[in-house]
Design a protein around this motif. Structure first.
Motif, PDB file in Angstrom:
ATOM      1  N   GLY A 138      70.798  49.361  68.575  1.00  6.80           N
ATOM      2  CA  GLY A 138      71.563  50.569  68.864  1.00  6.80           C
ATOM      3  C   GLY A 138      72.216  51.171  67.632  1.00  6.80           C
ATOM      4  N   VAL A 139      72.562  50.330  66.639  1.00  5.47           N
ATOM      5  CA  VAL A 139      73.117  50.830  65.373  1.00  5.47           C
ATOM      6  C   VAL A 139      72.074  51.688  64.662  1.00  5.47           C
ATOM      7  CG1 VAL A 139      74.012  50.169  63.110  1.00  5.47           C
ATOM      8  CG2 VAL A 139      74.698  48.893  65.153  1.00  5.47           C
ATOM      9  N   PHE A 140      70.845  51.191  64.562  1.00  5.23           N
ATOM     10  CA  PHE A 140      69.779  51.973  63.925  1.00  5.23           C
ATOM     11  C   PHE A 140      69.505  53.257  64.700  1.00  5.23           C
ATOM     12  CE2 PHE A 140      67.943  47.774  62.212  1.00  5.23           C
ATOM     13  CZ  PHE A 140      68.753  47.863  61.091  1.00  5.23           C
ATOM     14  N   ARG A 141      69.509  53.151  66.028  1.00  2.00           N
ATOM     15  CA  ARG A 141      69.242  54.334  66.851  1.00  2.00           C
ATOM     16  C   ARG A 141      70.325  55.397  66.649  1.00  2.00           C
ATOM     17  NH1 ARG A 141      66.149  54.812  71.584  1.00  2.00           N
ATOM     18  NH2 ARG A 141      65.918  52.536  71.674  1.00  2.00           N
ATOM     19  N   HIS A 142      71.564  54.937  66.430  1.00  6.41           N
ATOM     20  CA  HIS A 142      72.686  55.868  66.274  1.00  6.41           C
ATOM     21  C   HIS A 142      72.649  56.583  64.920  1.00  6.41           C
ATOM     22  CE1 HIS A 142      76.743  57.502  66.533  1.00  6.41           C
ATOM     23  NE2 HIS A 142      77.017  56.939  65.360  1.00  6.41           N
ATOM     24  N   TYR A 143      72.324  55.844  63.857  1.00  9.57           N
ATOM     25  CA  TYR A 143      72.448  56.408  62.513  1.00  9.57           C
ATOM     26  C   TYR A 143      71.163  57.041  61.985  1.00  9.57           C
ATOM     27  CZ  TYR A 143      77.079  54.382  61.878  1.00  9.57           C
ATOM     28  OH  TYR A 143      78.407  54.087  61.996  1.00  9.57           O
ATOM     29  N   MET A 144      70.037  56.726  62.563  1.00 10.37           N
ATOM     30  CA  MET A 144      68.772  57.245  62.038  1.00 10.37           C
ATOM     31  C   MET A 144      68.268  58.346  62.956  1.00 10.37           C
ATOM     32  SD  MET A 144      67.045  53.753  60.615  1.00 10.37           S
ATOM     33  CE  MET A 144      66.050  54.635  59.448  1.00 10.37           C
ATOM     34  N   HIS A 145      67.907  59.466  62.352  1.00  8.72           N
ATOM     35  CA  HIS A 145      67.609  60.658  63.142  1.00  8.72           C
ATOM     36  C   HIS A 145      66.127  60.808  63.465  1.00  8.72           C
ATOM     37  CE1 HIS A 145      71.348  61.418  60.786  1.00  8.72           C
ATOM     38  NE2 HIS A 145      71.776  61.820  61.981  1.00  8.72           N
ATOM     39  N   ALA A 146      65.244  60.479  62.533  1.00  9.68           N
ATOM     40  CA  ALA A 146      63.809  60.615  62.760  1.00  9.68           C
ATOM     41  C   ALA A 146      63.311  59.452  63.622  1.00  9.68           C
ATOM     42  CB  ALA A 146      63.051  60.658  61.435  1.00  9.68           C
ATOM     43  N   LYS A 147      62.550  59.765  64.656  1.00  8.16           N
ATOM     44  CA  LYS A 147      62.108  58.736  65.600  1.00  8.16           C
ATOM     45  C   LYS A 147      61.213  57.705  64.932  1.00  8.16           C
ATOM     46  CE  LYS A 147      59.747  58.021  70.008  1.00  8.16           C
ATOM     47  NZ  LYS A 147      59.033  58.642  71.151  1.00  8.16           N
ATOM     48  N   ARG A 148      60.282  58.162  64.073  1.00  8.95           N
ATOM     49  CA  ARG A 148      59.354  57.218  63.450  1.00  8.95           C
ATOM     50  C   ARG A 148      60.092  56.283  62.499  1.00  8.95           C
ATOM     51  NH1 ARG A 148      53.727  59.292  61.081  1.00  8.95           N
ATOM     52  NH2 ARG A 148      53.219  59.061  63.281  1.00  8.95           N
ATOM     53  N   GLU A 149      61.043  56.826  61.753  1.00 11.39           N
ATOM     54  CA  GLU A 149      61.795  55.989  60.815  1.00 11.39           C
ATOM     55  C   GLU A 149      62.681  54.989  61.562  1.00 11.39           C
ATOM     56  OE1 GLU A 149      61.073  59.309  59.867  1.00 11.39           O
ATOM     57  OE2 GLU A 149      59.654  58.220  58.624  1.00 11.39           O
TER      58      GLU A 149
ATOM     59  N   LEU B  26      73.504  47.794  56.044  1.00 14.17           N
ATOM     60  CA  LEU B  26      74.002  48.764  57.034  1.00 14.17           C
ATOM     61  C   LEU B  26      74.625  48.046  58.224  1.00 14.17           C
ATOM     62  CD1 LEU B  26      74.269  51.537  58.403  1.00 14.17           C
ATOM     63  CD2 LEU B  26      71.868  51.335  59.093  1.00 14.17           C
ATOM     64  N   LEU B  27      73.954  47.004  58.713  1.00  9.28           N
ATOM     65  CA  LEU B  27      74.491  46.270  59.863  1.00  9.28           C
ATOM     66  C   LEU B  27      75.810  45.583  59.521  1.00  9.28           C
ATOM     67  CD1 LEU B  27      71.190  44.668  61.247  1.00  9.28           C
ATOM     68  CD2 LEU B  27      72.363  46.718  62.058  1.00  9.28           C
ATOM     69  N   VAL B  28      75.896  45.021  58.302  1.00  8.08           N
ATOM     70  CA  VAL B  28      77.143  44.358  57.884  1.00  8.08           C
ATOM     71  C   VAL B  28      78.276  45.380  57.779  1.00  8.08           C
ATOM     72  CG1 VAL B  28      78.272  43.142  55.994  1.00  8.08           C
ATOM     73  CG2 VAL B  28      75.973  42.464  56.711  1.00  8.08           C
ATOM     74  N   LEU B  29      77.988  46.536  57.165  1.00  6.51           N
ATOM     75  CA  LEU B  29      79.016  47.579  57.034  1.00  6.51           C
ATOM     76  C   LEU B  29      79.480  48.068  58.392  1.00  6.51           C
ATOM     77  CD1 LEU B  29      77.933  49.854  54.050  1.00  6.51           C
ATOM     78  CD2 LEU B  29      80.055  48.568  54.276  1.00  6.51           C
TER      79      LEU B  29
ATOM     80  N   ALA C 215      83.470  48.300  62.662  1.00  6.19           N
ATOM     81  CA  ALA C 215      83.810  48.018  64.059  1.00  6.19           C
ATOM     82  C   ALA C 215      85.027  47.099  64.159  1.00  6.19           C
ATOM     83  CB  ALA C 215      82.609  47.396  64.765  1.00  6.19           C
ATOM     84  N   LEU C 216      85.122  46.121  63.263  1.00 10.04           N
ATOM     85  CA  LEU C 216      86.290  45.233  63.265  1.00 10.04           C
ATOM     86  C   LEU C 216      87.558  45.990  62.901  1.00 10.04           C
ATOM     87  CD1 LEU C 216      84.862  41.991  61.589  1.00 10.04           C
ATOM     88  CD2 LEU C 216      85.546  42.303  63.977  1.00 10.04           C
ATOM     89  N   VAL C 217      87.455  46.889  61.924  1.00  4.10           N
ATOM     90  CA  VAL C 217      88.610  47.718  61.559  1.00  4.10           C
ATOM     91  C   VAL C 217      89.004  48.588  62.731  1.00  4.10           C
ATOM     92  CG1 VAL C 217      89.395  49.576  60.047  1.00  4.10           C
ATOM     93  CG2 VAL C 217      88.073  47.680  59.101  1.00  4.10           C
TER      94      VAL C 217
END
Length: 745
Positions: free
Chosen positions: A222-233, A468-471, A476-478
């Motif tokens: 879901g993180v990738f789906r949220h931040y990445m706009h192009a479907k193929r990428e 990206l996932l770590v950031l 999210a913790l903040v």
């Protein structure tokens, strides 16, 4: 000669274990219960080992060693026997079609297809004759992908009405044996379940750790789906870092297969190795790294990292396999001993096969271990053939400016890295070539050009994606303490996501670019039988022994085996050339017939609608590869087809090809027609409304009646009993597979 188990003791244990597994896979049905035999052999080994310890002679030691090998061999067969679920007295096979209801739990990932969801359900109980009984067994189920249907989730407990059917064998020549694939995963039944046929009654994951891991993987997706706009990428990012390939389109999959880079999309050894390399690099720069306890701290951190990654990717089989391999490597380093890499690989394989003997049949398992084994042995040897660093450093002169000298040094470093990467790619291809040809029937000539650039870019993308996932996790913790601060900090993951998306785009464009630039670089349609694949392995092994020992007899052995391999292929082509056969294919809801002469064919779709690419790829092409066909023409209808076809009346077409006469019936027939004896088969299409009396008066009762795949199941069930009563032999193509008639030579 005394048998020495060190330094590669587990190599000599893993090989007989594999041999025992293979023995059961090929001849297991004829074997008795093997566990008592293993117990006897263990006791006998203990006695002989004690005697050998007292005697301290080579003969006694050899006897103990050979008995140990025999014991491991028998244990391999026994473990496979115990892992074969269908042997259980309460297996689904024992109940057959008497099952009224069954209760089971979703025990696998859900595969999202265009029209269905597919997953595996493990049965715990069945209702037979109104009574519930304990049962076990796996069922590969499909449910329609509709707005009202929720995708199955791991741990869903279902109550299902109806009995599952045993998995079907391949229905067409050369088709992938999906039944055997399922059996290797202890799944022996299949069922299409309608929405009103089942209901979820509880949630009870078989493994809570795996359930949490799979949910974590979906959250990260879901993180990738949220931040990445192009479907193929986005689809490639999720596949590359998390191994979730639900959104990767078929065109992208084909492009990666054509360039030999499909392994990059599968989360396995590459990603785990990158993490291992990063952790090793970071730990190598910490102060105190030469301390006595540092290697244990490094091992703990390395194990924690790769197993955390395995957990966050859903504990998929490929990641677990890679994590086990690297775990033994880390533990071997932590022991402080000079441990053989071959022994570490053997330990990993031994443990995995003891856990699940059927992993030996897994293509990923085979390719992973062969590739790593080949890299360990061959990559240093290939790398030593050229010395680009020494060559460029040799161009330095004392009188040259420092900038020029640094330039020569930089070129040497760069070309050395390129050459080492080339050596690694070549080494991996050597051992996996026979398997690639056997399983995938193709060889991408562009694999070097593809991997030399794609692997570094994808490796960088993996690091950026993990960053990206770590950031995002930190933000999210903040956000737990202060939502406003988290909103401000969100620009950091957005920037990293932009870099990540750009790397994925660059990586993807390069792969597609290679495909466009080298359209003929893929050699496809290669048919290799299992014995031929073994011959290829033997040729490679003999060649490696020759290069290692520099003895001509081994080169002679390799050449002789190569001659046997080529002779087998020539003989197969010779045998195939005069072979002519007519095939009525089993393709859902279609009427398709093929006329094969050697390596050429005319494939006719009788309903005049061309086959889809999927239908051709999975139903027709495997048989074409099996015959190494080069001239296959697909005809929508009889028009333009050189096979003689005569329409005798509406609903009746007669073909005569190489002495084979077949009638195709799709509508009512005139009983007044003159008899047509001597037919090889009568094919009923599209629920043809005919009576046994009419068929008998026109064709007689000698020729078998075929129901092709365009006939509905209710029609087949009704007509089958009526025709049998009238003296006809019947054959249902949908249930029993393609019908073949050999033509006269």
């Amino acid at each position: 000669m005394e048998i020495k188990w060190a330094p590669n003791a587990f190599v000599r244990l893993t090989l007989p274990l594999m041999a025992g597994i293979l023995t059961y896979l090929y001849w297991g049905e004829n074997l008795p219960e093997l566990l008592p035999l293993v117990g006897v052999l263990l006791v006998l080994f203990g006695v002989v080992h004690g005697w050998a310890t007292c005697q301290k002679g080579p003969a006694a030691t050899d006897a103990a060693g050979l008995l140990a090998v025999l014991t491991v061999y028998a244990a391999g067969a026994a473990l496979t026997q115990q892992a074969t679920e269908s042997r259980a007295p309460d297996h689904l096979y024992r109940f057959g079609s008497r099952v009224e209801f069954y209760r089971g739990v979703v025990d696998d990932y859900t595969v999202v297809r265009p029209a269905t969801y597919a997953t595996t359900v493990r049965v715990s109980a069945v209702r037979v004759g109104g009574q519930w009984r304990p049962a076990r067994g796996g069922i590969r189920v499909s449910v329609p992908r509709e707005a009202t249907v929720t995708a199955p989730q791991y741990g869903d407990v279902w109550l299902v009405r109806g009995a599952p059917a045993p998995s079907k064998p391949p229905l067409n020549p050369g088709e992938f044996d999906y039944r055997r694939y399922l059996e290797y995963h202890q799944v022996y039944h299949q069922q299409f379940i309608h929405p009103d046929q089942y209901q979820q009654i509880a949630t009870a994951p078989p493994n809570w750790l795996r359930a949490v891991a799979m949910r974590a993987a979906r959250v990260l997706d879901g993180v990738f789906r949220h931040y990445m706009h192009a479907k193929r990428e986005y689809a490639l990012a999720s596949a590359l870092v998390l191994g979730i390939k639900d959104e990767v389109d078929q065109e992208t999959k084909q492009a990666y297969a054509n360039t030999g880079t499909t392994h990059i999309m599968a989360v396995s050894g590459l990603q785990v190795g990158l993490l291992f390399g990063a952790v090793t690099w970071l730990l190598g720069r910490l102060p105190g790294r030469r301390g006595p306890w540092f290697r244990f701290v490094a091992a703990a951190l390395g194990l924690a990292t790769i197993w955390s990654y395995a957990f966050l990717t859903g504990l998929s089989a490929s990641v677990l396999r890679a994590a086990v391999m690297f775990s033994f490597l880390i533990l071997g380093r932590a022991s402080g001993r000079q441990t053989s890499m071959y022994n570490l690989l053997a330990v990993a394989a031994f443990c995995l096969l003891c856990y699940d003997p059927y992993l030996l049949c897994d293509v990923g398992f085979q390719l992973s271990f062969l590739a790593v084994l080949s890299i360990v042995y061959l990559q240093p040897r290939i790398g030593r053939l050229l010395h680009p660093k020494a060559f460029f450093l040799g161009q330095q002169r004392p009188w040259q400016p420092k900038a020029v000298q640094k330039g020569w040094k930089g070129l040497g470093w760069s070309f050395d890295k390129i050459w080492q990467a080339t050596a690694l790619s070549l080494a991996a291809q050597v051992a996996t070539l026979p398997l690639g040809l056997f399983y995938f029937h193709q060889f991408p000539l562009s694999f070097l050009a593809s991997n030399l650039v794609a692997v570094p870019i994808s490796s960088g993308a993996v690091y950026v994606g993990l960053g990206l996932l770590v950031l995002k996790g930190i933000v999210a913790l903040v956000g737990v303490g202060s939502g406003q601060v988290a909103a401000v900090l969100d620009w950091l993951p957005r920037i990293v996501a932009g870099v990540f998306e750009w790397l994925i785009w660059l990586f993807n464009e390069y792969i597609f670019g290679i495909g466009r630039l080298l359209p003929g670089a893929l050699i496809s349609g290669i048919h290799v039988t299992a014995p031929q694949a073994w011959l290829m392995f033997a040729i490679i092994l003999a060649g490696l022994v020759f290069f290692q020992l520099r003895r001509l007899p081994w080169l002679g052995v390799a050449c002789a085996l190569l001659g046997v391999l080529e002779s087998s292929r020539v003989w197969a082509a010779y045998q195939l050339a005069p072979d002519a056969r007519l095939i009525v294919y089993s393709i859902p809801r279609r009427s398709v017939v093929g006329f094969w002469q050697g390596a050429a064919a005319e494939v006719v779709t009788l309903d005049s609608v061309p086959l889809t690419e999927t239908e051709r790829t999975y139903r027709i092409v495997p048989g074409s590869i099996q015959r190494e066909a080069r001239q296959v023409y697909h005809r929508p209808g009889w028009r333009g087809c050189p096979v003689p076809a005569q329409v005798l009346e509406p609903g009746l077409t007669l073909t005569a090809w190489r002495g084979v006469q077949v009638a195709f019936v799709s509508g009512p027939l005139s009983g007044a027609r003159a008899p047509l004896p001597g037919l090889e088969a009568i094919v009923l299409r599209r629920n043809a409304r005919v009576t046994p009396a009419t068929l008998a008066s026109i064709f007689g009762t000698a020729a078998p009646i075929l129901f092709d795949s365009s006939c509905k199941s209710w029609y087949v069930a009704r007509q089958d009993s009526v025709l049998h009563h009238a003296g006809f032999q019947t054959y249902d193509v949908t249930a029993r597979g393609a019908f073949t008639v050999r033509a006269q030579r």
